[in-house]
Design a protein around this motif. Structure first.
Motif, PDB file in Angstrom:
ATOM      1  N   LEU A  74      45.149  43.793  33.701  1.00  0.00           N
ATOM      2  CA  LEU A  74      44.693  42.561  34.166  1.00  0.00           C
ATOM      3  C   LEU A  74      45.652  42.203  34.881  1.00  0.00           C
ATOM      4  CD1 LEU A  74      42.400  40.601  34.363  1.00  0.00           C
ATOM      5  CD2 LEU A  74      43.261  39.292  32.308  1.00  0.00           C
ATOM      6  N   ALA A  75      46.934  41.906  34.607  1.00  0.00           N
ATOM      7  CA  ALA A  75      47.870  41.478  35.621  1.00  0.00           C
ATOM      8  C   ALA A  75      48.080  42.096  36.744  1.00  0.00           C
ATOM      9  CB  ALA A  75      49.217  41.498  34.761  1.00  0.00           C
ATOM     10  N   ASP A  76      47.951  43.522  36.835  1.00  0.00           N
ATOM     11  CA  ASP A  76      47.957  44.238  37.937  1.00  0.00           C
ATOM     12  C   ASP A  76      46.755  43.740  38.975  1.00  0.00           C
ATOM     13  OD1 ASP A  76      50.192  45.604  37.382  1.00  0.00           O
ATOM     14  OD2 ASP A  76      49.261  47.599  36.914  1.00  0.00           O
ATOM     15  N   ASP A  77      45.636  43.824  38.188  1.00  0.00           N
ATOM     16  CA  ASP A  77      44.369  43.408  38.927  1.00  0.00           C
ATOM     17  C   ASP A  77      44.459  42.146  39.617  1.00  0.00           C
ATOM     18  OD1 ASP A  77      43.020  45.893  38.641  1.00  0.00           O
ATOM     19  OD2 ASP A  77      41.810  45.128  36.762  1.00  0.00           O
TER      20      ASP A  77
ATOM     21  N   GLN B  71      38.758  31.012  31.033  1.00  0.00           N
ATOM     22  CA  GLN B  71      37.523  31.379  30.763  1.00  0.00           C
ATOM     23  C   GLN B  71      36.930  32.089  31.859  1.00  0.00           C
ATOM     24  OE1 GLN B  71      35.893  31.305  27.693  1.00  0.00           O
ATOM     25  NE2 GLN B  71      34.316  32.488  28.525  1.00  0.00           N
ATOM     26  N   GLN B  72      36.923  31.638  33.016  1.00  0.00           N
ATOM     27  CA  GLN B  72      36.259  32.359  34.183  1.00  0.00           C
ATOM     28  C   GLN B  72      36.855  33.594  34.599  1.00  0.00           C
ATOM     29  OE1 GLN B  72      36.633  29.374  37.551  1.00  0.00           O
ATOM     30  NE2 GLN B  72      35.194  28.104  36.593  1.00  0.00           N
ATOM     31  N   LEU B  73      38.263  33.842  34.156  1.00  0.00           N
ATOM     32  CA  LEU B  73      38.988  35.170  34.455  1.00  0.00           C
ATOM     33  C   LEU B  73      38.335  36.112  33.391  1.00  0.00           C
ATOM     34  CD1 LEU B  73      42.524  34.022  35.451  1.00  0.00           C
ATOM     35  CD2 LEU B  73      40.871  35.002  37.060  1.00  0.00           C
ATOM     36  N   ALA B  74      38.090  35.678  32.073  1.00  0.00           N
ATOM     37  CA  ALA B  74      37.677  36.411  31.251  1.00  0.00           C
ATOM     38  C   ALA B  74      36.299  36.872  31.369  1.00  0.00           C
ATOM     39  CB  ALA B  74      37.672  35.550  29.885  1.00  0.00           C
ATOM     40  N   GLN B  75      35.453  36.165  32.134  1.00  0.00           N
ATOM     41  CA  GLN B  75      34.071  36.528  32.202  1.00  0.00           C
ATOM     42  C   GLN B  75      34.236  37.539  33.694  1.00  0.00           C
ATOM     43  OE1 GLN B  75      32.113  32.722  33.072  1.00  0.00           O
ATOM     44  NE2 GLN B  75      31.716  32.321  30.822  1.00  0.00           N
ATOM     45  N   ARG B  76      34.867  37.033  34.533  1.00  0.00           N
ATOM     46  CA  ARG B  76      35.067  37.858  35.839  1.00  0.00           C
ATOM     47  C   ARG B  76      35.611  39.224  35.387  1.00  0.00           C
ATOM     48  NH1 ARG B  76      36.303  36.222  41.511  1.00  0.00           N
ATOM     49  NH2 ARG B  76      37.228  38.132  42.550  1.00  0.00           N
ATOM     50  N   TYR B  77      36.375  39.519  34.597  1.00  0.00           N
ATOM     51  CA  TYR B  77      37.076  40.887  34.366  1.00  0.00           C
ATOM     52  C   TYR B  77      36.520  41.548  33.030  1.00  0.00           C
ATOM     53  CZ  TYR B  77      40.153  40.042  38.306  1.00  0.00           C
ATOM     54  OH  TYR B  77      40.484  39.866  39.832  1.00  0.00           O
ATOM     55  N   ALA B  78      35.587  40.785  32.371  1.00  0.00           N
ATOM     56  CA  ALA B  78      34.944  41.328  31.096  1.00  0.00           C
ATOM     57  C   ALA B  78      36.074  41.548  30.075  1.00  0.00           C
ATOM     58  CB  ALA B  78      34.142  42.543  31.564  1.00  0.00           C
ATOM     59  N   VAL B  79      36.814  40.487  29.880  1.00  0.00           N
ATOM     60  CA  VAL B  79      37.867  40.747  28.766  1.00  0.00           C
ATOM     61  C   VAL B  79      37.794  39.523  27.863  1.00  0.00           C
ATOM     62  CG1 VAL B  79      39.348  42.395  30.054  1.00  0.00           C
ATOM     63  CG2 VAL B  79      39.769  39.913  30.195  1.00  0.00           C
ATOM     64  N   SER B  80      38.405  39.556  26.831  1.00  0.00           N
ATOM     65  CA  SER B  80      38.635  38.352  25.962  1.00  0.00           C
ATOM     66  C   SER B  80      39.625  37.463  26.661  1.00  0.00           C
ATOM     67  CB  SER B  80      39.005  38.494  24.668  1.00  0.00           C
ATOM     68  OG  SER B  80      40.347  39.053  24.344  1.00  0.00           O
ATOM     69  N   ARG B  81      39.934  36.153  26.151  1.00  0.00           N
ATOM     70  CA  ARG B  81      40.750  35.307  26.680  1.00  0.00           C
ATOM     71  C   ARG B  81      42.355  35.572  26.233  1.00  0.00           C
ATOM     72  NH1 ARG B  81      38.580  28.949  26.474  1.00  0.00           N
ATOM     73  NH2 ARG B  81      40.599  28.948  27.291  1.00  0.00           N
TER      74      ARG B  81
ATOM     75  N   ARG C 234      45.569  35.256  28.778  1.00  0.00           N
ATOM     76  CA  ARG C 234      46.525  34.567  28.715  1.00  0.00           C
ATOM     77  C   ARG C 234      47.967  35.366  28.766  1.00  0.00           C
ATOM     78  NH1 ARG C 234      43.915  32.958  23.656  1.00  0.00           N
ATOM     79  NH2 ARG C 234      42.643  31.243  24.260  1.00  0.00           N
ATOM     80  N   GLU C 235      47.831  36.476  28.258  1.00  0.00           N
ATOM     81  CA  GLU C 235      49.110  37.300  28.426  1.00  0.00           C
ATOM     82  C   GLU C 235      49.347  37.871  29.904  1.00  0.00           C
ATOM     83  OE1 GLU C 235      52.383  39.734  27.966  1.00  0.00           O
ATOM     84  OE2 GLU C 235      51.557  38.290  26.774  1.00  0.00           O
TER      85      GLU C 235
END
Length: 219
Positions: free
Chosen positions: A9-12, A31-41, A45-46
């Motif tokens: 995710l950091a790379d993306d 929250q928006q990033l979690a939804q956009r990339y289909a991952v948990s929060r 955060r990491e």
């Protein structure tokens, strides 16, 4: 699992920031990033924590993560510092590496040649970091190795982006070959010069990628 997800995710996110998907000043909502990339929060955060260490984003009280403005002048200063630190590490590694360290470096370099031939971008990218880390350690100077690693972390998104330039993998491997050969031959002067050349080419490759992205955006 979260570590791997966070790294990807950091790379993306770094790629999206570099390409202008998230412009300077944009707020990165977890929250928006979690939804956009289909991952948990948790990996979000990491990933944001990792990006904060590179200077691509800034975490502000009550506002969260904000995309910062990284100017060309700031990037140039970072690349110049990186080149000098890595070149010094290469010079000292040529003088100080133990035989076992040299064999490990040579083996990894040969494996990376196979990755470059197979166009294994992901494998080569990870191995690339390992190779440079071996050179830092081979300098046998903890302070210098720490400085080089810290500067590399700040430039990591930009250095990783270079491999999206077509034909970059074999060129990078060829540049590594000059560095590794000089270190194995204990030629400190040649190792220093080869590493300076390599990091300069890394910077130019990133500039080429930015120019291509800008041209595509304006087309």
């Amino acid at each position: 699992m979260s570590g791997t997800a966070a790294d990807k995710l950091a790379d993306d996110l770094a790629r999206a920031i570099i390409e202008g998907v998230f412009p300077p000043g944009a707020r990165l909502d977890e929250q928006q990033l979690a939804q956009r990339y289909a991952v948990s929060r948790t990996p979000v955060r990491e990933a944001l924590r990792q990006l904060a260490t590179t200077g691509l984003i800034e975490v502000r009280p009550r506002r969260g993560a904000i995309v910062t403005q990284v100017t060309p002048a700031q990037l140039e200063e970072l690349f110049v510092a990186m080149a000098e630190l890595e070149a010094t590490c290469a010079r000292l590694a040529a003088l100080s590496m133990a035989p076992t360290e040299r064999r490990r470096l040579q083996d990894l370099h040969e494996t990376m040649g196979e990755m470059a031939a197979a166009n294994d971008v992901a494998g080569f990218t990870d191995a690339n970091q390992a190779l440079h880390t071996l050179i830092y350690a081979g300098a046998h100077n903890v302070v210098l190795a720490d400085w080089a690693a810290a500067t590399r972390r700040r430039l990591s998104p930009f250095r990783r982006a270079q491999f999206r330039v077509e034909g970059r993998l074999p060129k990078s491997h060829s540049e590594h070959d000059a560095v590794v050969r000089a270190i194995l031959q204990a030629d400190a002067h040649a190792a220093h010069a080869a590493m300076l050349h390599h990091v300069t080419r890394v910077e130019r490759s990133f500039e080429e990628l930015c120019a291509e992205s800008a041209a595509s955006a304006s087309a």
